[in-house]
Scaffold this motif. Structure first.
Motif, PDB file in Angstrom:
ATOM      1  N   ILE A   1       0.833  -1.209   0.000  1.00  0.00           N
ATOM      2  CA  ILE A   1       0.000   0.000   0.000  1.00  0.00           C
ATOM      3  C   ILE A   1       0.869   1.261   0.000  1.00  0.00           C
TER       4      ILE A   1
ATOM      5  N   LEU B   1      -6.323   1.941  -4.025  1.00  0.00           N
ATOM      6  CA  LEU B   1      -4.959   1.459  -3.838  1.00  0.00           C
ATOM      7  C   LEU B   1      -3.987   2.231  -4.739  1.00  0.00           C
TER       8      LEU B   1
ATOM      9  N   ARG C   1      -0.981   4.592  -3.389  1.00  0.00           N
ATOM     10  CA  ARG C   1       0.411   4.393  -3.827  1.00  0.00           C
ATOM     11  C   ARG C   1       0.998   5.663  -4.411  1.00  0.00           C
TER      12      ARG C   1
ATOM     13  N   TRP D   1      -6.058  -3.283   4.931  1.00  0.00           N
ATOM     14  CA  TRP D   1      -6.742  -3.588   3.667  1.00  0.00           C
ATOM     15  C   TRP D   1      -8.217  -3.211   3.741  1.00  0.00           C
TER      16      TRP D   1
ATOM     17  N   LEU E   1      -9.190   0.418   3.229  1.00  0.00           N
ATOM     18  CA  LEU E   1      -9.049   0.934   1.876  1.00  0.00           C
ATOM     19  C   LEU E   1     -10.159   0.422   0.957  1.00  0.00           C
TER      20      LEU E   1
END
Ligand code: P71
Length: 458
Positions: free
Chosen positions: A88, A239, A243, A308, A311
């Motif tokens: 991530i 995601l 990033r 996770w 997100l």
């Protein structure tokens, strides 16, 4: 009216909460020195003090708890977390810490020397406190609009890029060991920062050779706002957006108690190997060995899974819709709020709610006390108690630009009817707002005084 978005989960475990009488609450407040941190949680009906560590974990997280590997060194949960953070956030190195301020302490202890400056869009209380405690000087450079509770801007947490550069030139880049940005901006209404602004902030810091760290607590909510509001991001996954945000930075501090959906946990991440080695040394001295950093193996597993889930788009859509539902209802009742609502909270504008209370009598704190008395609701003061500080040169008290009462929504905890109750109590208080009394401080500490201060009613 916002789109109707019911919860993407159902309730499997129930925790009873109790209502108290007004007489009981008046007594509880007196004993607590009118500081809601001193009120036992069981005496609170709806607890909106913070979204930090107060969320409900999922069945996957609880199942992960049973997979905790409690080996001192190299537990499997560390590797799961490492893989998650790499995926991530993308930084080369990370260290688990017990929470966000653990990461801040380690980072600042390695980088900040007395007299040095650390700029930010706006520091939150623990970063400000940790910098001050190292003899450093925290400074805030959010855009001017970010100080105005009524102005609408899609990214009101943005850094004022020109002001930041002027500041760097004024104090000298050699006196700035690192620069930060907080996403979302918790001290300023929970407002997001745009991708473009993160990129520009990074560009300025890097042009002057200053390492750039993101205070990442609510990065997922920030990513969701970017997807909603910033041209070019509607079709990107959260995601991908996350990033990209972190690709501009040299590291981050993270309290996983927010968007990591855990009750305890955090980390410090960075790309620089030498910094990592120094920080690992400090971590081993103060928090724990680098593969657990003051947490249990099971906590690391819950964090890996929680990152996770935090997100997940369906979850975030519900989350932001819930905050906006509360804001819509308050607005309909004429209650002045910081506009637009943030991701994790609706902030009531205490200056406009209780204009008869001067800054030295803490309008936001006074309103928090009145809200608890009226309905057993606990909110957070984001104003002069938490953020006023003495000017290092003159010794005078400098009050923050905003006096806010933060109605902070724990994640996956309260239902719509809980929020309707909150609205009803605030509406009742709004009708008799001129009766709200100011406060004076009778006890305080040099740092983070809001946690321990005691007050008397004026
Ligand atoms: C919040 C908190 C935690 C808190 C603070 C004051 C009163 C009650 C609760 C913590 C943050 C944060 C940001 C942007 C770093 C930390 C520290 N926020 N940066 O908002 O919001 O993280 O609590 O895990 O140490 O209620 P930590």
């Amino acid at each position: 009216m916002a789109e109707f978005l019911p919860e993407p989960f159902r309730i499997k475990v129930v925790e009873p909460i109790k209502q108290t009488s007004r007489e009981e609450r008046a007594h509880i407040l007196e004993v607590a020195g009118y500081n809601l941190f001193n009120v036992p949680a069981e005496e609170v009906y709806i607890d909106l003090l913070t979204d930090s560590g107060t969320g409900a974990m999922s069945q996957e997280q609880w199942a992960g708890i049973m997979l905790g590997d409690e080996s001192y060194a190299g537990c499997r949960n560390y590797f799961h977390l490492a893989e998650t953070i790499r995926s991530i956030f993308g930084f080369h190195y990370f260290l688990p810490t017990h929470q966000g301020r653990g990461a801040e302490n380690i980072l600042f202890s390695v980088l900040v020397k007395p007299g040095q400056h650390v700029p930010n869009n706006m520091h939150f209380d623990t970063t400000m406190g940790n910098i001050l405690a190292r003899g450093g000087r925290p400074s805030n450079h959010v855009i001017v609009t970010g100080h105005d509770p009524t102005a609408w801007h899609p990214f009101k947490g943005n850094m004022d890029i020109a002001a930041l550069e002027t500041f760097i030139r004024q104090v000298g880049a050699e006196n700035i060991p690192l620069g930060m940005i907080t996403i979302t901006n918790n001290s300023g209404g929970g407002q997001p920062v745009s991708m473009e602004n993160i990129r520009q902030t990074a560009e300025v810091y890097h042009r002057y050779g200053i390492p750039f760290f993101i205070d990442a607590c609510r990065y997922a909510e920030n990513a969701y706002f970017i997807k909603q509001r910033e041209p070019g991001y509607a079709d990107k996954s959260l995601l991908e957006i996350a990033r990209e945000m972190f690709s501009y930075a040299d590291g981050c501090t993270m309290s996983a108690k927010k968007d990591g959906l855990v009750n305890i946990g955090g980390f410090l991440a960075m790309n620089d190997e030498t910094l990592y080695q120094k920080a690992a040394q400090e971590l081993t001295l103060r928090e724990g060995f680098p593969t657990y950093g003051g947490l249990a193996g099971r906590d690391l597993e819950a964090m890996a899974r929680g990152l996770w889930e935090g997100l997940d788009e369906a979850y975030l859509r519900y989350r932001i819709a819930q905050t906006h539902y509360l804001a819509d209802q308050l607005r309909e009742n004429g209650i002045p709020i910081f506009e637009p609502p943030g991701g994790h909270a609706v902030y009531v504008d205490a200056r406009r709610f209780v204009p008869h209370i001067p800054a030295e009598q803490f309008p936001a704190q006074s309103l928090c006390v009145a809200l608890y008395l009226e309905g057993g609701i606990r909110a957070a003061e984001i104003g002069g108690v938490a953020f006023a500080h003495r000017d290092p040169e003159t010794g005078e008290w400098v009050y923050p630009s905003l006096e806010l009462v933060r109605l902070t929504l724990p994640r996956r905890v309260y239902t719509q009817s809980h929020l309707d109750y909150v609205v009803r109590i605030l509406a009742a208080l709004w009708q008799k707002r001129d009766q709200v009394r100011g406060l004076q401080i009778v006890y305080q500490t040099p740092y983070l005084r809001h946690f321990t201060a005691r007050f008397a009613l004026m």
